[in-house]
Design a protein around this motif. Structure first.
Motif, PDB file in Angstrom:
ATOM      1  N   ALA A 184     -30.407  -5.146 -32.745  1.00  0.00           N
ATOM      2  CA  ALA A 184     -30.919  -6.539 -33.138  1.00  0.00           C
ATOM      3  C   ALA A 184     -29.915  -7.465 -34.368  1.00  0.00           C
ATOM      4  N   GLY A 185     -29.846  -8.696 -32.849  1.00  0.00           N
ATOM      5  CA  GLY A 185     -28.876  -9.563 -33.191  1.00  0.00           C
ATOM      6  C   GLY A 185     -27.779  -9.248 -32.380  1.00  0.00           C
ATOM      7  N   PRO A 186     -26.430  -9.635 -32.776  1.00  0.00           N
ATOM      8  CA  PRO A 186     -25.829  -9.403 -32.040  1.00  0.00           C
ATOM      9  C   PRO A 186     -25.088  -8.930 -32.489  1.00  0.00           C
ATOM     10  N   ASP A 187     -24.881  -8.422 -33.625  1.00  0.00           N
ATOM     11  CA  ASP A 187     -23.797  -7.253 -35.084  1.00  0.00           C
ATOM     12  C   ASP A 187     -24.376  -6.191 -35.456  1.00  0.00           C
ATOM     13  N   MET A 188     -26.169  -6.047 -35.401  1.00  0.00           N
ATOM     14  CA  MET A 188     -26.628  -5.194 -35.252  1.00  0.00           C
ATOM     15  C   MET A 188     -27.737  -4.110 -34.911  1.00  0.00           C
ATOM     16  N   ILE A 189     -27.829  -2.986 -34.818  1.00  0.00           N
ATOM     17  CA  ILE A 189     -28.715  -2.255 -33.954  1.00  0.00           C
ATOM     18  C   ILE A 189     -30.239  -1.818 -35.187  1.00  0.00           C
ATOM     19  N   CYS A 190     -31.410  -1.846 -34.515  1.00  0.00           N
ATOM     20  CA  CYS A 190     -32.481  -1.716 -35.011  1.00  0.00           C
ATOM     21  C   CYS A 190     -32.254  -0.270 -34.651  1.00  0.00           C
ATOM     22  N   VAL A 191     -33.159   0.602 -35.943  1.00  0.00           N
ATOM     23  CA  VAL A 191     -33.436   1.686 -35.553  1.00  0.00           C
ATOM     24  C   VAL A 191     -34.774   1.335 -36.568  1.00  0.00           C
ATOM     25  N   SER A 192     -35.887   3.105 -36.069  1.00  0.00           N
ATOM     26  CA  SER A 192     -37.287   3.412 -36.313  1.00  0.00           C
ATOM     27  C   SER A 192     -37.146   4.434 -36.680  1.00  0.00           C
ATOM     28  N   ASP A 193     -37.758   4.444 -37.855  1.00  0.00           N
ATOM     29  CA  ASP A 193     -37.794   6.353 -38.493  1.00  0.00           C
ATOM     30  C   ASP A 193     -39.139   6.019 -37.737  1.00  0.00           C
ATOM     31  N   ASP A 194     -39.686   7.294 -37.293  1.00  0.00           N
ATOM     32  CA  ASP A 194     -41.048   6.886 -36.231  1.00  0.00           C
ATOM     33  C   ASP A 194     -41.760   7.852 -37.074  1.00  0.00           C
ATOM     34  N   TYR A 195     -41.769   8.593 -38.484  1.00  0.00           N
ATOM     35  CA  TYR A 195     -42.301   9.418 -38.800  1.00  0.00           C
ATOM     36  C   TYR A 195     -43.507   8.360 -39.764  1.00  0.00           C
ATOM     37  N   SER A 229     -23.666   5.095 -38.880  1.00  0.00           N
ATOM     38  CA  SER A 229     -23.047   5.096 -40.364  1.00  0.00           C
ATOM     39  C   SER A 229     -24.130   5.684 -41.340  1.00  0.00           C
ATOM     40  N   TYR A 230     -24.947   6.414 -40.749  1.00  0.00           N
ATOM     41  CA  TYR A 230     -26.103   6.909 -41.402  1.00  0.00           C
ATOM     42  C   TYR A 230     -26.103   7.979 -42.584  1.00  0.00           C
ATOM     43  N   PRO A 231     -24.501   8.346 -43.170  1.00  0.00           N
ATOM     44  CA  PRO A 231     -24.072   8.806 -44.541  1.00  0.00           C
ATOM     45  C   PRO A 231     -24.198   7.810 -44.940  1.00  0.00           C
ATOM     46  N   GLU A 232     -23.889   6.250 -44.862  1.00  0.00           N
ATOM     47  CA  GLU A 232     -23.867   4.977 -46.406  1.00  0.00           C
ATOM     48  C   GLU A 232     -25.253   4.679 -45.927  1.00  0.00           C
ATOM     49  N   VAL A 233     -25.631   4.766 -45.444  1.00  0.00           N
ATOM     50  CA  VAL A 233     -26.717   3.698 -45.829  1.00  0.00           C
ATOM     51  C   VAL A 233     -28.060   4.479 -45.474  1.00  0.00           C
ATOM     52  N   SER A 276     -35.647  -0.627 -39.349  1.00  0.00           N
ATOM     53  CA  SER A 276     -34.452  -1.106 -39.985  1.00  0.00           C
ATOM     54  C   SER A 276     -33.637  -2.141 -38.705  1.00  0.00           C
ATOM     55  N   ASN A 277     -33.387  -3.438 -39.355  1.00  0.00           N
ATOM     56  CA  ASN A 277     -33.128  -4.616 -38.809  1.00  0.00           C
ATOM     57  C   ASN A 277     -31.138  -4.468 -39.012  1.00  0.00           C
ATOM     58  N   HIS A 278     -31.241  -3.713 -40.470  1.00  0.00           N
ATOM     59  CA  HIS A 278     -30.607  -5.263 -41.052  1.00  0.00           C
ATOM     60  C   HIS A 278     -29.435  -3.419 -41.635  1.00  0.00           C
ATOM     61  N   ASP A 279     -29.216  -2.536 -41.232  1.00  0.00           N
ATOM     62  CA  ASP A 279     -28.353  -1.855 -41.546  1.00  0.00           C
ATOM     63  C   ASP A 279     -27.623  -0.733 -40.884  1.00  0.00           C
ATOM     64  N   PHE A 280     -27.874  -1.185 -39.334  1.00  0.00           N
ATOM     65  CA  PHE A 280     -26.787  -0.358 -38.769  1.00  0.00           C
ATOM     66  C   PHE A 280     -26.205  -1.045 -37.917  1.00  0.00           C
ATOM     67  N   GLY A 281     -24.823  -1.353 -38.636  1.00  0.00           N
ATOM     68  CA  GLY A 281     -23.920  -2.450 -37.673  1.00  0.00           C
ATOM     69  C   GLY A 281     -22.853  -1.835 -36.607  1.00  0.00           C
ATOM     70  N   THR A 282     -22.843  -2.613 -35.511  1.00  0.00           N
ATOM     71  CA  THR A 282     -22.678  -2.095 -34.093  1.00  0.00           C
ATOM     72  C   THR A 282     -21.042  -1.941 -34.498  1.00  0.00           C
ATOM     73  N   ASP A 283     -20.270  -2.052 -35.648  1.00  0.00           N
ATOM     74  CA  ASP A 283     -18.815  -1.663 -36.110  1.00  0.00           C
ATOM     75  C   ASP A 283     -19.040  -0.187 -35.928  1.00  0.00           C
ATOM     76  N   LYS A 284     -19.942   0.425 -36.373  1.00  0.00           N
ATOM     77  CA  LYS A 284     -19.985   2.094 -36.847  1.00  0.00           C
ATOM     78  C   LYS A 284     -21.094   2.634 -35.481  1.00  0.00           C
ATOM     79  N   ASN A 285     -22.140   1.611 -35.220  1.00  0.00           N
ATOM     80  CA  ASN A 285     -22.924   2.017 -35.035  1.00  0.00           C
ATOM     81  C   ASN A 285     -23.402   1.822 -32.757  1.00  0.00           C
ATOM     82  N   SER A 286     -24.006   2.334 -31.876  1.00  0.00           N
ATOM     83  CA  SER A 286     -24.093   1.668 -30.605  1.00  0.00           C
ATOM     84  C   SER A 286     -25.575   2.240 -30.248  1.00  0.00           C
ATOM     85  N   LEU A 287     -25.846   1.698 -29.527  1.00  0.00           N
ATOM     86  CA  LEU A 287     -27.671   2.175 -28.826  1.00  0.00           C
ATOM     87  C   LEU A 287     -27.666   3.291 -28.320  1.00  0.00           C
TER      88      LEU A 287
END
Length: 208
Positions: free
Chosen positions: A72-83, A104-108, A88-99
């Motif tokens: 989701a852009g250069p420094d974010m990961i797009c994550v979907s709650d499929d239920y 960073s789930y606890p902080e989010v 989310s396009n703005h919560d999971f930064g590439t510093d702690k998350n990857s594809l």
């Protein structure tokens, strides 16, 4: 409802999606003093959002419901709650998350739980609340109205803006007592309708 019934002072105003556009415009017009649950996510299916509100956000972003969509852009990961189809396009930064890994789930979730508690608290205590939603059918907004009647203790109104093949602001005159529905042009809705947002939000104030 009529336009003049929508105007006035509210002690809480919340975006109900469907994209970040709503929260961006509320902030631009000094109507968004804090982040809401739906501010920076995509909630394209209003029926799913209705279910989320009816469930009081129970199991929102439960880990087993999450799916990594992609960058989701250069420094974010797009994550979907499929239920809930809550993307989310703005919560999971590439510093702690990857594809392949959500780190960073606890902080989010701490952030979302804080926003959920604030939202539910305002539903109980605010005297007059405005909800703003882009994109929604008459059927789904009718359901939303009923869900909010069960959730909100006091008075509330809903502003619905659908993007359609129109020029300017077109009132829809839906037969719903506390819903004001309009259409905006669907061409360049991110940058081309600033003046229409200013017009539709004119006369709406947030009690400080």
């Amino acid at each position: 409802m009529k336009r003049e019934e929508l105007m006035g002072t509210y002690d809480a105003i919340f975006s109900l999606g469907d994209l970040c556009l709503t929260s961006i415009q509320l902030k631009k017009h000094q109507l968004r003093p804090y982040s809401g649950v739906m501010d920076w996510v995509a909630t394209p299916e209003l029926s799913k959002l209705n279910m989320l509100l009816r469930n009081r956000f129970d199991n929102l972003m439960k880990f087993e419901h999450l799916r990594i969509v992609g960058p989701a852009g250069p420094d974010m990961i797009c994550v979907s709650d499929d239920y809930y189809h809550f993307v989310s396009n703005h919560d999971f930064g590439t510093d702690k998350n990857s594809l392949t890994h959500i780190g960073s789930y606890p902080e989010v979730m701490e952030k979302y739980n804080r926003r959920i508690n604030r939202f539910l608290g305002k539903m109980r205590t605010a005297k007059r609340i405005l909800f703003v939603r882009t994109e929604g059918s008459l059927e789904d907004v009718t359901e939303l109205q009923q869900v909010l009647r069960d959730l909100v203790k006091n008075d509330f109104s809903i502003l619905v803006i659908n993007h359609e093949n129109v020029n300017g602001i077109v009132e829809k005159n839906w037969p719903l007592s506390n819903v004001y529905s309009v259409a905006f042009p669907n061409v360049d809705k991110w940058e081309g309708n600033h003046h229409l947002w200013s017009e539709i939000l004119r006369g709406i104030k947030l009690e400080q």
